[in-house]
Write an enzyme that holds these catalytic residues in place. Structure first.
Site, PDB file in Angstrom:
ATOM      1  N   ALA A 119       4.573   4.088   2.778  1.00  0.00           N
ATOM      2  CA  ALA A 119       4.106   2.848   2.160  1.00  0.00           C
ATOM      3  C   ALA A 119       4.329   1.703   3.142  1.00  0.00           C
ATOM      4  O   ALA A 119       5.056   1.847   4.132  1.00  0.00           O
ATOM      5  CB  ALA A 119       4.854   2.584   0.859  1.00  0.00           C
ATOM      6  N   LYS A 120       3.718   0.589   2.889  1.00  0.00           N
ATOM      7  CA  LYS A 120       3.942  -0.605   3.706  1.00  0.00           C
ATOM      8  C   LYS A 120       3.509  -1.820   2.923  1.00  0.00           C
ATOM      9  O   LYS A 120       2.637  -1.737   2.052  1.00  0.00           O
ATOM     10  CB  LYS A 120       3.107  -0.523   4.999  1.00  0.00           C
ATOM     11  N   GLY A 121       4.116  -2.958   3.236  1.00  0.00           N
ATOM     12  CA  GLY A 121       3.737  -4.197   2.577  1.00  0.00           C
ATOM     13  C   GLY A 121       3.628  -5.315   3.587  1.00  0.00           C
ATOM     14  O   GLY A 121       4.070  -5.182   4.733  1.00  0.00           O
ATOM     15  N   VAL A 129       0.850  -1.190   0.000  1.00  0.00           N
ATOM     16  CA  VAL A 129       0.000   0.000   0.000  1.00  0.00           C
ATOM     17  C   VAL A 129       0.883   1.235   0.000  1.00  0.00           C
ATOM     18  O   VAL A 129       1.796   1.356   0.816  1.00  0.00           O
ATOM     19  CB  VAL A 129      -0.942   0.022   1.237  1.00  0.00           C
TER      20      VAL A 129
END
Ligand code: GLU
Length: 435
Positions: free
Chosen positions: A125-127, A80
Protein backbone atom coordinates in the site's frame (compact mmCIF):
# COMPACT_ATOMS: atom_id res chain seq x y z
CA UNK A 1 8.34 6.09 -21.90
CA UNK A 2 6.06 5.64 -24.86
CA UNK A 3 2.90 7.69 -24.77
CA UNK A 4 0.63 4.78 -25.63
CA UNK A 5 -0.57 2.26 -23.07
CA UNK A 6 2.07 -0.49 -22.86
CA UNK A 7 1.18 -3.84 -24.35
CA UNK A 8 1.46 -7.10 -22.47
CA UNK A 9 3.34 -10.13 -23.75
CA UNK A 10 0.37 -11.32 -25.76
CA UNK A 11 0.47 -7.96 -27.56
CA UNK A 12 -2.85 -6.87 -26.07
CA UNK A 13 -3.43 -3.47 -24.54
CA UNK A 14 -3.59 -3.53 -20.78
CA UNK A 15 -7.09 -3.09 -19.51
CA UNK A 16 -6.57 0.08 -17.52
CA UNK A 17 -8.53 1.31 -14.56
CA UNK A 18 -10.74 4.03 -16.00
CA UNK A 19 -9.38 6.63 -13.60
CA UNK A 20 -5.99 6.53 -15.36
CA UNK A 21 -5.09 8.57 -18.40
CA UNK A 22 -4.03 5.95 -20.95
CA UNK A 23 -1.87 8.48 -22.80
CA UNK A 24 0.22 9.30 -19.79
CA UNK A 25 0.50 6.47 -17.31
CA UNK A 26 3.41 8.03 -15.43
CA UNK A 27 5.18 5.81 -12.87
CA UNK A 28 2.36 3.25 -13.04
CA UNK A 29 3.31 2.68 -16.70
CA UNK A 30 6.88 1.89 -15.63
CA UNK A 31 5.62 -0.63 -13.10
CA UNK A 32 3.41 -2.28 -15.77
CA UNK A 33 6.45 -2.70 -18.03
CA UNK A 34 8.31 -4.38 -15.16
CA UNK A 35 5.40 -6.80 -14.68
CA UNK A 36 5.46 -7.60 -18.40
CA UNK A 37 9.13 -8.48 -18.12
CA UNK A 38 8.46 -11.00 -15.35
CA UNK A 39 5.35 -12.62 -16.82
CA UNK A 40 7.20 -15.17 -19.02
CA UNK A 41 8.87 -16.54 -15.87
CA UNK A 42 5.73 -17.07 -13.80
CA UNK A 43 4.74 -20.44 -15.26
CA UNK A 44 1.13 -21.40 -14.55
CA UNK A 45 0.79 -18.47 -12.12
CA UNK A 46 0.81 -16.15 -15.15
CA UNK A 47 -2.91 -16.88 -15.29
CA UNK A 48 -3.30 -14.55 -12.31
CA UNK A 49 -0.98 -11.82 -13.50
CA UNK A 50 -3.77 -9.29 -14.20
CA UNK A 51 -4.18 -9.17 -10.41
CA UNK A 52 -0.87 -7.31 -10.28
CA UNK A 53 -1.90 -4.85 -12.99
CA UNK A 54 -4.69 -3.18 -11.09
CA UNK A 55 -4.75 -1.95 -7.51
CA UNK A 56 -7.23 -3.67 -5.23
CA UNK A 57 -8.44 -0.38 -3.77
CA UNK A 58 -7.63 3.29 -4.42
CA UNK A 59 -8.98 6.07 -2.24
CA UNK A 60 -8.84 9.75 -3.21
CA UNK A 61 -9.62 12.19 -0.42
CA UNK A 62 -10.04 15.92 -0.12
CA UNK A 63 -8.01 17.27 2.81
CA UNK A 64 -9.23 20.74 3.80
CA UNK A 65 -7.43 22.66 6.56
CA UNK A 66 -7.59 26.13 8.02
CA UNK A 67 -4.27 27.90 7.45
CA UNK A 68 -2.73 30.07 10.19
CA UNK A 69 -3.90 33.20 8.32
CA UNK A 70 -7.55 32.10 8.51
CA UNK A 71 -8.01 31.00 4.89
CA UNK A 72 -9.13 27.47 3.95
CA UNK A 73 -6.83 25.36 1.77
CA UNK A 74 -7.70 22.07 0.08
CA UNK A 75 -5.15 19.35 -0.67
CA UNK A 76 -5.59 16.11 -2.58
CA UNK A 77 -4.67 12.95 -0.68
CA UNK A 78 -4.50 9.26 -1.62
CA UNK A 79 -4.23 5.83 -0.05
CA UNK A 80 -3.85 2.95 -2.48
CA UNK A 81 -3.91 -0.71 -1.42
CA UNK A 82 -2.35 -2.52 -4.35
CA UNK A 83 -2.55 -6.09 -3.08
CA UNK A 84 -3.62 -7.67 0.21
CA UNK A 85 -3.19 -11.34 -0.70
CA UNK A 86 -0.28 -12.00 1.69
CA UNK A 87 -1.34 -9.81 4.59
CA UNK A 88 -2.40 -6.30 5.54
CA UNK A 89 -1.37 -3.37 3.37
CA UNK A 90 1.96 -1.79 4.26
CA UNK A 91 3.75 1.23 2.91
CA UNK A 92 4.62 4.83 3.60
CA UNK A 93 2.88 8.18 3.25
CA UNK A 94 4.57 10.84 1.15
CA UNK A 95 4.03 14.61 1.33
CA UNK A 96 5.27 16.18 -1.89
CA UNK A 97 4.07 18.79 -4.35
CA UNK A 98 4.38 16.35 -7.29
CA UNK A 99 2.37 13.45 -5.78
CA UNK A 100 -0.13 11.98 -8.26
CA UNK A 101 -2.49 9.02 -8.22
CA UNK A 102 -0.30 7.24 -10.80
CA UNK A 103 2.75 7.70 -8.57
CA UNK A 104 1.00 6.44 -5.43
CA UNK A 105 -0.35 3.45 -7.38
CA UNK A 106 3.15 2.56 -8.62
CA UNK A 107 4.63 3.03 -5.15
CA UNK A 108 1.92 0.81 -3.64
CA UNK A 109 2.66 -1.90 -6.20
CA UNK A 110 6.40 -1.67 -5.55
CA UNK A 111 5.55 -2.18 -1.85
CA UNK A 112 3.68 -5.41 -2.72
CA UNK A 113 6.75 -6.63 -4.60
CA UNK A 114 9.21 -5.44 -1.94
CA UNK A 115 7.31 -7.01 0.96
CA UNK A 116 7.11 -10.30 -0.91
CA UNK A 117 10.78 -10.12 -2.00
CA UNK A 118 11.97 -10.02 1.63
CA UNK A 119 9.06 -12.25 2.67
CA UNK A 120 7.48 -10.04 5.33
CA UNK A 121 3.79 -10.96 5.74
CA UNK A 122 2.28 -7.88 4.13
CA UNK A 123 0.54 -6.78 1.01
CA UNK A 124 1.46 -3.45 -0.56
CA UNK A 125 0.00 0.00 0.00
CA UNK A 126 1.06 3.63 -0.22
CA UNK A 127 -0.35 7.03 0.57
CA UNK A 128 0.40 10.61 -0.22
CA UNK A 129 -0.74 14.21 -0.21
CA UNK A 130 0.05 16.64 -3.00
CA UNK A 131 1.58 19.38 -0.87
CA UNK A 132 4.94 21.02 -0.38
CA UNK A 133 5.23 20.62 3.41
CA UNK A 134 7.93 23.29 3.51
CA UNK A 135 5.20 25.87 2.83
CA UNK A 136 3.26 24.86 5.97
CA UNK A 137 3.81 25.80 9.61
CA UNK A 138 4.17 23.06 12.24
CA UNK A 139 0.54 23.56 13.32
CA UNK A 140 -0.73 23.48 9.71
CA UNK A 141 1.20 20.26 9.08
CA UNK A 142 -0.40 18.71 12.14
CA UNK A 143 -3.91 19.70 11.00
CA UNK A 144 -3.18 18.36 7.50
CA UNK A 145 -1.91 15.03 8.86
CA UNK A 146 -4.82 14.60 11.27
CA UNK A 147 -7.47 15.42 8.67
CA UNK A 148 -5.85 13.08 6.12
CA UNK A 149 -5.73 10.29 8.71
CA UNK A 150 -9.41 10.82 9.54
CA UNK A 151 -10.29 10.63 5.84
CA UNK A 152 -8.48 7.32 5.30
CA UNK A 153 -9.39 6.02 8.78
CA UNK A 154 -11.90 3.49 7.44
CA UNK A 155 -9.35 1.59 5.38
CA UNK A 156 -6.32 1.61 7.73
CA UNK A 157 -5.73 -0.29 10.98
CA UNK A 158 -3.16 -2.62 12.61
CA UNK A 159 -4.52 -5.64 10.74
CA UNK A 160 -5.80 -3.78 7.65
CA UNK A 161 -3.20 -1.35 6.38
CA UNK A 162 -0.24 0.11 8.27
CA UNK A 163 1.26 3.43 7.03
CA UNK A 164 4.85 4.52 7.71
CA UNK A 165 7.16 7.43 6.88
CA UNK A 166 8.25 8.16 3.32
CA UNK A 167 9.47 11.29 1.51
CA UNK A 168 8.96 14.36 3.79
CA UNK A 169 7.19 12.46 6.58
CA UNK A 170 8.80 11.40 9.84
CA UNK A 171 8.25 10.08 13.38
CA UNK A 172 6.30 13.19 14.39
CA UNK A 173 3.86 12.77 11.49
CA UNK A 174 3.45 9.10 12.49
CA UNK A 175 2.73 10.15 16.09
CA UNK A 176 -0.10 12.42 14.87
CA UNK A 177 -1.47 9.64 12.67
CA UNK A 178 -1.34 7.14 15.53
CA UNK A 179 -3.04 9.61 17.88
CA UNK A 180 -5.79 10.52 15.39
CA UNK A 181 -6.57 6.87 14.64
CA UNK A 182 -6.49 6.04 18.37
CA UNK A 183 -8.85 8.92 19.20
CA UNK A 184 -11.28 7.76 16.51
CA UNK A 185 -11.19 4.16 17.70
CA UNK A 186 -11.26 4.86 21.45
CA UNK A 187 -8.13 2.81 22.15
CA UNK A 188 -4.39 3.35 22.01
CA UNK A 189 -3.53 1.62 18.75
CA UNK A 190 0.25 1.69 18.47
CA UNK A 191 0.29 -0.91 15.67
CA UNK A 192 -1.61 1.28 13.17
CA UNK A 193 1.58 2.97 11.91
CA UNK A 194 5.30 2.23 12.06
CA UNK A 195 8.26 4.57 12.16
CA UNK A 196 6.82 6.06 15.36
CA UNK A 197 8.84 7.80 18.08
CA UNK A 198 10.40 5.32 20.55
CA UNK A 199 8.16 6.72 23.31
CA UNK A 200 5.04 5.59 21.39
CA UNK A 201 6.07 2.04 20.56
CA UNK A 202 8.59 2.86 17.86
CA UNK A 203 11.48 0.49 17.24
CA UNK A 204 15.15 1.02 17.86
CA UNK A 205 17.01 1.04 14.57
CA UNK A 206 13.96 2.00 12.45
CA UNK A 207 15.23 5.46 11.60
CA UNK A 208 18.48 4.07 10.14
CA UNK A 209 16.97 0.86 8.74
CA UNK A 210 16.50 1.82 5.08
CA UNK A 211 20.01 3.26 4.78
CA UNK A 212 21.42 0.24 6.62
CA UNK A 213 19.64 -2.11 4.20
CA UNK A 214 21.08 -0.15 1.26
CA UNK A 215 24.53 -0.70 2.75
CA UNK A 216 23.97 -4.43 3.41
CA UNK A 217 22.62 -5.14 -0.09
CA UNK A 218 25.25 -2.87 -1.65
CA UNK A 219 28.04 -4.73 0.16
CA UNK A 220 26.70 -8.12 -0.99
CA UNK A 221 26.36 -6.93 -4.59
CA UNK A 222 29.82 -5.32 -4.54
CA UNK A 223 31.39 -8.54 -3.29
CA UNK A 224 29.72 -10.52 -6.06
CA UNK A 225 31.32 -8.30 -8.72
CA UNK A 226 34.71 -8.14 -6.97
CA UNK A 227 34.39 -4.52 -5.86
CA UNK A 228 36.01 -3.64 -2.51
CA UNK A 229 34.00 -1.23 -0.34
CA UNK A 230 37.16 0.07 1.29
CA UNK A 231 38.40 2.80 -1.01
CA UNK A 232 35.36 2.61 -3.34
CA UNK A 233 34.13 5.99 -4.61
CA UNK A 234 30.44 6.56 -3.91
CA UNK A 235 27.99 9.15 -5.28
CA UNK A 236 24.66 9.64 -3.51
CA UNK A 237 21.54 11.42 -4.78
CA UNK A 238 19.38 12.49 -1.84
CA UNK A 239 20.58 13.32 1.65
CA UNK A 240 17.49 12.48 3.67
CA UNK A 241 16.76 9.51 5.87
CA UNK A 242 17.97 7.03 3.23
CA UNK A 243 20.83 8.79 1.42
CA UNK A 244 22.51 10.32 4.46
CA UNK A 245 22.48 7.09 6.48
CA UNK A 246 23.74 5.04 3.52
CA UNK A 247 26.49 7.63 2.90
CA UNK A 248 27.47 7.46 6.58
CA UNK A 249 27.68 3.66 6.61
CA UNK A 250 29.74 3.52 3.39
CA UNK A 251 31.99 6.27 4.79
CA UNK A 252 32.47 4.30 8.03
CA UNK A 253 33.34 1.19 6.00
CA UNK A 254 36.21 3.07 4.34
CA UNK A 255 34.52 4.16 1.11
CA UNK A 256 35.00 7.72 -0.20
CA UNK A 257 31.75 9.60 -0.72
CA UNK A 258 32.83 11.81 -3.62
CA UNK A 259 29.51 13.42 -4.61
CA UNK A 260 26.17 14.17 -2.97
CA UNK A 261 23.13 15.83 -4.52
CA UNK A 262 20.09 17.06 -2.61
CA UNK A 263 17.00 19.03 -3.70
CA UNK A 264 19.06 22.23 -3.86
CA UNK A 265 22.64 21.48 -4.90
CA UNK A 266 25.24 18.91 -6.05
CA UNK A 267 28.56 18.82 -4.14
CA UNK A 268 31.79 17.13 -5.19
CA UNK A 269 35.13 16.29 -3.62
CA UNK A 270 37.29 13.64 -5.31
CA UNK A 271 39.21 13.15 -2.03
CA UNK A 272 35.96 12.31 -0.22
CA UNK A 273 33.38 14.55 1.47
CA UNK A 274 33.30 14.73 5.28
CA UNK A 275 29.97 12.87 5.67
CA UNK A 276 29.53 13.27 9.47
CA UNK A 277 30.16 17.03 9.17
CA UNK A 278 27.71 17.21 6.27
CA UNK A 279 25.04 15.39 8.30
CA UNK A 280 25.57 17.82 11.15
CA UNK A 281 25.27 20.74 8.71
CA UNK A 282 22.13 19.34 7.06
CA UNK A 283 20.46 18.69 10.42
CA UNK A 284 20.50 22.45 11.08
CA UNK A 285 19.91 23.90 7.62
CA UNK A 286 17.67 21.21 6.07
CA UNK A 287 19.95 21.05 3.01
CA UNK A 288 23.63 20.54 2.15
CA UNK A 289 23.55 23.81 0.18
CA UNK A 290 26.26 26.04 1.67
CA UNK A 291 28.42 23.18 2.95
CA UNK A 292 32.09 23.78 2.05
CA UNK A 293 32.74 21.77 -1.15
CA UNK A 294 32.91 22.22 -4.91
CA UNK A 295 29.49 22.83 -6.45
CA UNK A 296 28.80 20.90 -9.66
CA UNK A 297 25.79 20.88 -11.98
CA UNK A 298 23.12 18.20 -11.90
CA UNK A 299 24.37 16.90 -15.29
CA UNK A 300 27.90 16.64 -13.91
CA UNK A 301 26.60 14.73 -10.87
CA UNK A 302 25.40 11.85 -13.08
CA UNK A 303 28.77 11.77 -14.88
CA UNK A 304 30.92 11.73 -11.73
CA UNK A 305 33.78 9.24 -11.78
CA UNK A 306 32.68 6.74 -9.12
CA UNK A 307 32.32 3.02 -8.42
CA UNK A 308 28.94 3.03 -6.69
CA UNK A 309 25.95 5.28 -7.45
CA UNK A 310 23.09 5.43 -4.95
CA UNK A 311 19.92 7.19 -6.15
CA UNK A 312 18.09 7.83 -2.87
CA UNK A 313 15.57 10.53 -3.75
CA UNK A 314 12.61 10.24 -6.12
CA UNK A 315 11.56 8.00 -9.02
CA UNK A 316 12.49 8.48 -12.68
CA UNK A 317 15.99 9.89 -12.07
CA UNK A 318 18.12 7.50 -14.16
CA UNK A 319 16.77 7.77 -17.68
CA UNK A 320 17.79 6.95 -21.26
CA UNK A 321 19.36 10.43 -21.25
CA UNK A 322 21.82 10.13 -18.36
CA UNK A 323 22.28 6.33 -18.19
CA UNK A 324 24.90 6.35 -21.03
CA UNK A 325 27.04 8.77 -18.96
CA UNK A 326 27.02 6.93 -15.65
CA UNK A 327 30.53 5.86 -14.62
CA UNK A 328 29.65 3.56 -11.69
CA UNK A 329 30.00 -0.23 -11.77
CA UNK A 330 27.14 -0.67 -9.32
CA UNK A 331 23.87 1.22 -8.84
CA UNK A 332 22.08 0.65 -5.52
CA UNK A 333 18.50 1.93 -5.57
CA UNK A 334 17.77 3.59 -2.24
CA UNK A 335 14.78 5.38 -3.78
CA UNK A 336 11.68 3.68 -5.12
CA UNK A 337 11.56 3.50 -8.92
CA UNK A 338 14.61 5.66 -9.68
CA UNK A 339 15.48 3.86 -12.94
CA UNK A 340 13.25 3.77 -16.04
CA UNK A 341 13.03 0.48 -18.02
CA UNK A 342 14.92 2.10 -20.93
CA UNK A 343 17.72 3.10 -18.56
CA UNK A 344 17.69 -0.41 -17.07
CA UNK A 345 18.43 -1.79 -20.55
CA UNK A 346 21.23 0.70 -21.15
CA UNK A 347 22.86 -0.08 -17.79
CA UNK A 348 22.62 -3.79 -18.47
CA UNK A 349 24.25 -3.38 -21.90
CA UNK A 350 27.01 -1.34 -20.27
CA UNK A 351 27.55 -4.11 -17.71
CA UNK A 352 26.57 -1.89 -14.78
CA UNK A 353 24.92 -3.94 -12.05
CA UNK A 354 21.66 -2.55 -10.59
CA UNK A 355 20.62 -3.66 -7.09
CA UNK A 356 16.91 -2.87 -7.48
CA UNK A 357 14.76 -0.84 -5.08
CA UNK A 358 12.48 -3.73 -4.14
CA UNK A 359 15.38 -5.41 -2.36
CA UNK A 360 17.93 -2.59 -1.85
CA UNK A 361 15.61 -0.30 0.11
CA UNK A 362 13.57 -3.03 1.85
CA UNK A 363 15.42 -2.48 5.15
CA UNK A 364 12.92 0.17 6.20
CA UNK A 365 9.84 -1.97 5.86
CA UNK A 366 11.67 -4.95 7.37
CA UNK A 367 12.27 -3.02 10.59
CA UNK A 368 8.71 -1.66 10.31
CA UNK A 369 7.66 -5.29 10.48
CA UNK A 370 9.80 -5.75 13.61
CA UNK A 371 8.15 -2.64 15.09
CA UNK A 372 4.65 -3.95 14.39
CA UNK A 373 5.51 -7.35 15.92
CA UNK A 374 6.98 -5.65 19.00
CA UNK A 375 3.85 -3.47 19.37
CA UNK A 376 1.56 -6.52 19.16
CA UNK A 377 3.55 -8.43 21.77
CA UNK A 378 4.40 -5.32 23.86
CA UNK A 379 7.88 -6.75 24.14
CA UNK A 380 10.75 -4.68 22.80
CA UNK A 381 14.04 -5.87 21.36
CA UNK A 382 17.54 -4.43 21.67
CA UNK A 383 19.04 -2.51 18.79
CA UNK A 384 21.59 -5.29 18.35
CA UNK A 385 18.82 -7.89 17.96
CA UNK A 386 17.08 -5.69 15.43
CA UNK A 387 20.17 -5.00 13.34
CA UNK A 388 21.25 -8.67 13.41
CA UNK A 389 17.85 -9.82 12.21
CA UNK A 390 17.73 -7.08 9.58
CA UNK A 391 21.13 -8.05 8.18
CA UNK A 392 20.18 -11.74 8.10
CA UNK A 393 16.88 -11.17 6.29
CA UNK A 394 18.41 -8.78 3.75
CA UNK A 395 21.40 -11.02 3.01
CA UNK A 396 19.27 -14.13 2.60
CA UNK A 397 16.77 -12.34 0.36
CA UNK A 398 19.53 -10.86 -1.77
CA UNK A 399 21.37 -14.17 -2.15
CA UNK A 400 18.17 -15.97 -3.21
CA UNK A 401 17.44 -13.26 -5.80
CA UNK A 402 21.04 -13.37 -7.05
CA UNK A 403 20.67 -17.11 -7.62
CA UNK A 404 17.41 -16.69 -9.54
CA UNK A 405 19.10 -14.03 -11.69
CA UNK A 406 21.99 -16.39 -12.48
CA UNK A 407 19.69 -19.35 -13.18
CA UNK A 408 17.43 -17.41 -15.55
CA UNK A 409 20.06 -15.03 -16.96
CA UNK A 410 17.94 -12.02 -16.07
CA UNK A 411 18.59 -8.75 -14.25
CA UNK A 412 18.34 -8.59 -10.46
CA UNK A 413 15.15 -6.55 -10.89
CA UNK A 414 13.46 -9.22 -12.96
CA UNK A 415 14.77 -11.88 -10.54
CA UNK A 416 13.34 -9.98 -7.56
CA UNK A 417 10.02 -9.68 -9.42
CA UNK A 418 10.08 -13.42 -10.20
CA UNK A 419 10.54 -14.30 -6.51
CA UNK A 420 8.06 -11.71 -5.25
CA UNK A 421 5.31 -12.03 -7.87
CA UNK A 422 5.39 -15.83 -7.51
CA UNK A 423 4.82 -15.48 -3.76
CA UNK A 424 1.99 -12.99 -4.24
CA UNK A 425 0.25 -15.01 -6.95
CA UNK A 426 0.66 -18.30 -5.06
CA UNK A 427 -1.19 -16.68 -2.16
CA UNK A 428 -3.78 -15.32 -4.59
CA UNK A 429 -4.31 -18.76 -6.10
CA UNK A 430 -4.50 -20.57 -2.74
CA UNK A 431 -7.07 -18.09 -1.43
CA UNK A 432 -9.14 -18.40 -4.59
CA UNK A 433 -11.65 -15.91 -5.88
CA UNK A 434 -14.46 -14.73 -3.64
CA UNK A 435 -17.37 -15.36 -3.96
N1 GLU B 1 8.44 4.22 2.89
C1 GLU B 1 9.31 3.10 3.05
C2 GLU B 1 9.41 2.32 1.77
O1 GLU B 1 9.19 2.84 0.70
C3 GLU B 1 8.93 2.23 4.25
C4 GLU B 1 7.56 1.65 4.23
C5 GLU B 1 7.15 0.98 5.54
O2 GLU B 1 7.97 0.89 6.46
O3 GLU B 1 6.01 0.55 5.61
O4 GLU B 1 9.79 1.18 1.74
Amino acid sequence: MSSAAPTNIAGQKHALPSYLNADNLGPWGIYLQQVDRVTPYLGSLARWVETLKRPKRAMIVDVPIELDNGTIAHYEGYRVQHNLSRGPGKGGVRFHQDVTLSEVMALSAWMSVKNAAVNVPYGGAKGGIRVDPRTLSHAELERLTRRYTSEINIIIGPSKDIPAPDVNTNAQVMAWMMDTYSMNSGSTATGVVTGKPISLGGSLGRHEATGRGVFVVGSEAARNIGLEIKGARVAVQGFGNVGAVAAKLFHEAGAKVVAVQDHRVSLYNPAGLDVPAMMEYASHSGTIDGFQAEVISSEQFWQVDCDILIPAALEGQITAKNAPQIQAKLVIEGANGPTTPEADDILRERNILVAPDVIANAGGVTVSYFEWVQDFSSFFWTEEEINDRLVRIMQEAFRAIWQVAQDNKVTLRTAAFIVACSRILQAREMRGLYP
